[in-house]
Design a protein around this motif. Structure first.
Motif, PDB file in Angstrom:
ATOM      1  N   LYS A 158     101.704 -44.589   8.747  1.00  0.00           N
ATOM      2  CA  LYS A 158     101.036 -44.020   7.568  1.00  0.00           C
ATOM      3  C   LYS A 158     101.557 -42.610   7.330  1.00  0.00           C
ATOM      4  O   LYS A 158     101.676 -41.820   8.269  1.00  0.00           O
ATOM      5  N   ALA A 159     101.863 -42.320   6.082  1.00  0.00           N
ATOM      6  CA  ALA A 159     102.382 -41.014   5.706  1.00  0.00           C
ATOM      7  C   ALA A 159     101.530 -40.432   4.581  1.00  0.00           C
ATOM      8  O   ALA A 159     101.284 -41.095   3.578  1.00  0.00           O
ATOM      9  N   SER A 160     101.076 -39.202   4.791  1.00  0.00           N
ATOM     10  CA  SER A 160     100.328 -38.492   3.747  1.00  0.00           C
ATOM     11  C   SER A 160     100.231 -37.024   4.119  1.00  0.00           C
ATOM     12  O   SER A 160     100.352 -36.658   5.296  1.00  0.00           O
ATOM     13  N   ASP A 161      99.990 -36.189   3.145  1.00  0.00           N
ATOM     14  CA  ASP A 161      99.774 -34.755   3.369  1.00  0.00           C
ATOM     15  C   ASP A 161     100.834 -34.151   4.279  1.00  0.00           C
ATOM     16  O   ASP A 161     100.535 -33.387   5.194  1.00  0.00           O
ATOM     17  N   TYR A 162     102.077 -34.514   4.063  1.00  0.00           N
ATOM     18  CA  TYR A 162     103.218 -33.959   4.793  1.00  0.00           C
ATOM     19  C   TYR A 162     103.168 -34.201   6.295  1.00  0.00           C
ATOM     20  O   TYR A 162     103.617 -33.381   7.088  1.00  0.00           O
ATOM     21  N   LYS A 163     102.628 -35.359   6.698  1.00  0.00           N
ATOM     22  CA  LYS A 163     102.635 -35.729   8.116  1.00  0.00           C
ATOM     23  C   LYS A 163     102.512 -37.244   8.236  1.00  0.00           C
ATOM     24  O   LYS A 163     102.084 -37.929   7.318  1.00  0.00           O
ATOM     25  N   PHE A 164     102.912 -37.718   9.398  1.00  0.00           N
ATOM     26  CA  PHE A 164     102.694 -39.115   9.740  1.00  0.00           C
ATOM     27  C   PHE A 164     101.401 -39.196  10.530  1.00  0.00           C
ATOM     28  O   PHE A 164     100.964 -38.210  11.133  1.00  0.00           O
ATOM     29  N   ASP A 165     100.759 -40.359  10.554  1.00  0.00           N
ATOM     30  CA  ASP A 165      99.459 -40.476  11.223  1.00  0.00           C
ATOM     31  C   ASP A 165      99.557 -40.307  12.731  1.00  0.00           C
ATOM     32  O   ASP A 165      98.563 -40.026  13.391  1.00  0.00           O
TER      33      ASP A 165
ATOM     34  N   CYS B 104     110.686 -37.692   7.273  1.00  0.00           N
ATOM     35  CA  CYS B 104     110.508 -38.236   5.930  1.00  0.00           C
ATOM     36  C   CYS B 104     111.875 -38.196   5.247  1.00  0.00           C
ATOM     37  O   CYS B 104     112.563 -37.172   5.279  1.00  0.00           O
ATOM     38  N   SER B 105     112.275 -39.295   4.663  1.00  0.00           N
ATOM     39  CA  SER B 105     113.607 -39.393   4.064  1.00  0.00           C
ATOM     40  C   SER B 105     113.622 -39.079   2.569  1.00  0.00           C
ATOM     41  O   SER B 105     114.668 -39.178   1.930  1.00  0.00           O
ATOM     42  N   ILE B 106     112.477 -38.693   2.025  1.00  0.00           N
ATOM     43  CA  ILE B 106     112.376 -38.361   0.603  1.00  0.00           C
ATOM     44  C   ILE B 106     111.840 -36.936   0.494  1.00  0.00           C
ATOM     45  O   ILE B 106     110.800 -36.619   1.081  1.00  0.00           O
ATOM     46  N   ALA B 107     112.545 -36.090  -0.234  1.00  0.00           N
ATOM     47  CA  ALA B 107     112.077 -34.712  -0.415  1.00  0.00           C
ATOM     48  C   ALA B 107     110.735 -34.758  -1.155  1.00  0.00           C
ATOM     49  O   ALA B 107     110.676 -34.981  -2.350  1.00  0.00           O
ATOM     50  N   CYS B 108     109.659 -34.577  -0.400  1.00  0.00           N
ATOM     51  CA  CYS B 108     108.320 -34.842  -0.928  1.00  0.00           C
ATOM     52  C   CYS B 108     107.516 -33.580  -1.258  1.00  0.00           C
ATOM     53  O   CYS B 108     106.376 -33.679  -1.689  1.00  0.00           O
ATOM     54  N   GLY B 109     108.062 -32.424  -1.026  1.00  0.00           N
ATOM     55  CA  GLY B 109     107.344 -31.204  -1.357  1.00  0.00           C
ATOM     56  C   GLY B 109     107.508 -30.139  -0.292  1.00  0.00           C
ATOM     57  O   GLY B 109     108.356 -30.236   0.595  1.00  0.00           O
ATOM     58  N   LEU B 110     106.661 -29.123  -0.356  1.00  0.00           N
ATOM     59  CA  LEU B 110     106.790 -27.956   0.517  1.00  0.00           C
ATOM     60  C   LEU B 110     106.683 -28.279   2.007  1.00  0.00           C
ATOM     61  O   LEU B 110     107.326 -27.641   2.821  1.00  0.00           O
ATOM     62  N   GLY B 111     105.867 -29.249   2.404  1.00  0.00           N
ATOM     63  CA  GLY B 111     105.701 -29.584   3.810  1.00  0.00           C
ATOM     64  C   GLY B 111     106.681 -30.629   4.319  1.00  0.00           C
ATOM     65  O   GLY B 111     106.568 -31.087   5.456  1.00  0.00           O
ATOM     66  N   HIS B 112     107.651 -30.994   3.512  1.00  0.00           N
ATOM     67  CA  HIS B 112     108.600 -32.057   3.845  1.00  0.00           C
ATOM     68  C   HIS B 112     109.293 -31.817   5.191  1.00  0.00           C
ATOM     69  O   HIS B 112     109.412 -32.724   6.014  1.00  0.00           O
ATOM     70  N   LYS B 113     109.726 -30.605   5.442  1.00  0.00           N
ATOM     71  CA  LYS B 113     110.485 -30.305   6.666  1.00  0.00           C
ATOM     72  C   LYS B 113     109.670 -30.515   7.929  1.00  0.00           C
ATOM     73  O   LYS B 113     110.220 -30.680   9.014  1.00  0.00           O
ATOM     74  N   ASP B 114     108.348 -30.554   7.802  1.00  0.00           N
ATOM     75  CA  ASP B 114     107.490 -30.737   8.973  1.00  0.00           C
ATOM     76  C   ASP B 114     107.154 -32.209   9.260  1.00  0.00           C
ATOM     77  O   ASP B 114     106.523 -32.503  10.267  1.00  0.00           O
ATOM     78  N   MET B 115     107.592 -33.123   8.389  1.00  0.00           N
ATOM     79  CA  MET B 115     107.280 -34.539   8.565  1.00  0.00           C
ATOM     80  C   MET B 115     108.255 -35.178   9.536  1.00  0.00           C
ATOM     81  O   MET B 115     109.310 -35.691   9.148  1.00  0.00           O
ATOM     82  N   LYS B 116     107.894 -35.145  10.821  1.00  0.00           N
ATOM     83  CA  LYS B 116     108.737 -35.720  11.871  1.00  0.00           C
ATOM     84  C   LYS B 116     107.871 -36.509  12.826  1.00  0.00           C
ATOM     85  O   LYS B 116     106.705 -36.195  13.031  1.00  0.00           O
ATOM     86  N   ALA B 117     108.461 -37.521  13.411  1.00  0.00           N
ATOM     87  CA  ALA B 117     107.773 -38.334  14.433  1.00  0.00           C
ATOM     88  C   ALA B 117     108.837 -38.988  15.304  1.00  0.00           C
ATOM     89  O   ALA B 117     110.035 -38.913  15.020  1.00  0.00           O
TER      90      ALA B 117
END
Length: 119
Positions: free
Chosen positions: A41-48, A101-114
């Motif tokens: 699950k992905a939302s709010d610039y993070k994975f669950d 995250c493989s899609i530039a999704c906004g300001l928190g994009h760079k923090d979306m890692k798992a």
């Protein structure tokens, strides 16, 4: 003139073969099934989760449930999920795979890692 007709017919036959091959590949992907399913699950610039674990060498259906425009790509596993292709069945090999995250999704994009750990 006869040569031109022959060339047009040959080109038409090639297009039919190419389109039928694409349809067969898509059908084969859709027919793949797996008893094991992993939902990311992905939302709010993070994975669950920051870490996902699965057993390797068995078919696994990976699913992306996304609030917003997010995606996942793990090249070494040929895994690619996004809102237009949210499900994929693969048989992963053992290893540790970091993904973002493989899609530039906004300001928190760079923090979306798992991390995906395949045992």
């Amino acid at each position: 003139m006869l040569r031109r007709i022959a060339l047009v017919c040959a080109a038409g036959i090639m297009v039919v073969f190419i389109l039928s091959a694409c349809g067969t590949e898509k059908a084969n992907q859709e027919q793949q099934t797996a008893d094991v399913k992993l939902i990311i699950k992905a939302s709010d610039y993070k994975f669950d989760q920051t870490e996902y674990r699965v057993k390797g060498n068995q078919p696994i259906q990976f699913s992306l449930e996304s609030t917003g425009n997010h995606g996942i790509t793990i090249d070494k596993l040929d895994l690619s999920l996004d809102p237009t292709n949210p499900n994929q069945v693969i048989t992963p090999t053992a290893g540790t795979y970091t993904f973002e995250c493989s899609i530039a999704c906004g300001l928190g994009h760079k923090d979306m890692k798992a991390t995906l750990i395949v045992e």
